[in-house]
Scaffold this motif. Structure first.
Motif, PDB file in Angstrom:
ATOM      1  N   LYS A   1       0.798  -1.230   0.000  1.00 38.83           N
ATOM      2  CA  LYS A   1       0.000   0.000   0.000  1.00 38.83           C
ATOM      3  C   LYS A   1       0.828   1.276   0.000  1.00 38.83           C
ATOM      4  N   GLY A   2       2.144   1.180   0.222  1.00 34.24           N
ATOM      5  CA  GLY A   2       3.011   2.346   0.113  1.00 34.24           C
ATOM      6  C   GLY A   2       2.813   3.370   1.216  1.00 34.24           C
ATOM      7  N   TRP A   3       2.887   4.651   0.825  1.00 33.76           N
ATOM      8  CA  TRP A   3       2.882   5.726   1.816  1.00 33.76           C
ATOM      9  C   TRP A   3       1.605   5.799   2.656  1.00 33.76           C
ATOM     10  N   PRO A   4       0.414   5.386   2.163  1.00 30.07           N
ATOM     11  CA  PRO A   4      -0.759   5.472   3.038  1.00 30.07           C
ATOM     12  C   PRO A   4      -0.618   4.675   4.333  1.00 30.07           C
ATOM     13  N   ILE A   5       0.061   3.518   4.270  1.00 36.63           N
ATOM     14  CA  ILE A   5       0.208   2.727   5.493  1.00 36.63           C
ATOM     15  C   ILE A   5       1.185   3.401   6.438  1.00 36.63           C
ATOM     16  N   VAL A   6       2.212   4.078   5.888  1.00 37.10           N
ATOM     17  CA  VAL A   6       3.133   4.834   6.748  1.00 37.10           C
ATOM     18  C   VAL A   6       2.382   5.975   7.426  1.00 37.10           C
ATOM     19  N   PHE A   7       1.532   6.650   6.676  1.00 41.89           N
ATOM     20  CA  PHE A   7       0.734   7.736   7.235  1.00 41.89           C
ATOM     21  C   PHE A   7      -0.142   7.234   8.385  1.00 41.89           C
ATOM     22  N   LEU A   8      -0.817   6.098   8.179  1.00 41.92           N
ATOM     23  CA  LEU A   8      -1.687   5.553   9.218  1.00 41.92           C
ATOM     24  C   LEU A   8      -0.883   5.091  10.432  1.00 41.92           C
TER      25      LEU A   8
ATOM     26  N   ALA B   1       4.604  11.584   4.245  1.00 38.67           N
ATOM     27  CA  ALA B   1       3.610  10.819   5.007  1.00 38.67           C
ATOM     28  C   ALA B   1       3.926  10.863   6.495  1.00 38.67           C
ATOM     29  N   SER B   2       5.207  10.813   6.840  1.00 37.26           N
ATOM     30  CA  SER B   2       5.600  10.867   8.244  1.00 37.26           C
ATOM     31  C   SER B   2       5.282  12.225   8.841  1.00 37.26           C
ATOM     32  N   TRP B   3       5.630  13.284   8.136  1.00 37.97           N
ATOM     33  CA  TRP B   3       5.417  14.638   8.647  1.00 37.97           C
ATOM     34  C   TRP B   3       3.937  14.893   8.943  1.00 37.97           C
ATOM     35  N   ILE B   4       3.085  14.584   7.975  1.00 36.42           N
ATOM     36  CA  ILE B   4       1.656  14.844   8.172  1.00 36.42           C
ATOM     37  C   ILE B   4       1.076  13.884   9.211  1.00 36.42           C
ATOM     38  N   GLY B   5       1.459  12.615   9.141  1.00 32.43           N
ATOM     39  CA  GLY B   5       0.907  11.627  10.069  1.00 32.43           C
ATOM     40  C   GLY B   5       1.307  11.853  11.509  1.00 32.43           C
TER      41      GLY B   5
END
Length: 237
Positions: A127-134, A163-167
């Motif tokens: 799933k790429g960056w979305p899973i890092v964000f979650l 993704a890390s910054w926003i998450g």
């Protein structure tokens, strides 16, 4: 240093209590205030020092939550969130690069013994960056340790950083709020402004906690979908 999500919340609560008691009962309150004024008085230099210190704590895998709370205590809510966010993102990026280019074998050996990492690796690959964000929204995996894990996955550097910054922002807000609340409780004030500030902190904390719980459920489902049944059975032992 590995900390479970519940342990980090407990540490944050204990630090908050220590700030309140220390501010009301102990003589070093003036020294802490003087240090905060000195740091703020440095202007951009002080901000840069704080960001660099946060990044170093992250790379060394020390409890970054303590520095996050300190950011709220010394700089207030908005500036504290901005500085902590910058320091955490910088530290996460550096740890990622270290794992990917400098210490890959060592991190791989550590990760091989973790069924949870296998699930993360499979989920990120799928799933790429979305899973890092979650995962950043939910403290299922310790922040300082996961930065190195992500360096071994297939995710590209800049999507990972974004993704890390926003998450990380919601939990950053929560822990910075603890520092602000500790300072406010140590020097109690009255009036509509004080009531409004406490109300804002309380609402923000509750919303963040709700988002974290929800994200945790979504992440667990995503990890289970990406992990073979045999891996799940071995990880539950």
């Amino acid at each position: 240093m590995r900390l479970r999500p519940g342990s980090r919340l407990l540490i944050a609560a204990l630090v908050l209590a220590a700030l309140v008691l220390g501010g009301r009962l102990l003589p070093f309150r003036d020294g802490i205030d003087a240090f905060g004024r000195w740091l703020q008085g440095l202007g951009p230099t002080g901000y840069a020092l704080f960001i660099a210190a946060y990044a170093l704590v992250t790379v060394l895998m020390m409890p970054a939550v303590l520095v996050t709370i300190a950011g709220g205590y010394f700089f207030g809510l908005s500036t504290g969130v901005a500085l902590v966010s910058a320091g955490a993102t910088l530290g996460a990026a550096l740890a990622f690069l270290i794992a990917r280019h400098l210490a890959r074998e060592r991190v791989e050996k550590y990760a091989a013994a973790s069924p949870r990492y296998a699930a993360i690796d499979a989920a990120v690959g799928k799933k790429g960056w979305p899973i890092v964000f979650l995962l950043r929204l939910s403290p299922i995996v310790p922040f300082v340790l996961s930065n190195y894990f992500y360096g071994l996955t297939a995710i590209r550097f800049w999507p990972y950083v974004l993704a890390s910054w926003i998450g990380m922002l919601p939990l950053t807000f929560l822990y910075v709020s603890f520092g602000v609340a500790g300072r406010e409780a140590a020097v109690p004030s009255a009036g509509p402004a004080a009531a409004w500030k406490w109300g804002l902190l309380a609402v923000g904390a509750l919303v963040t906690l709700a988002a974290t719980v929800y994200a945790g459920k979504v992440v667990r489902g995503a990890l289970e979908e990406s992990t073979p049944a045999s891996s799940r059975r071995s990880g539950s032992r």
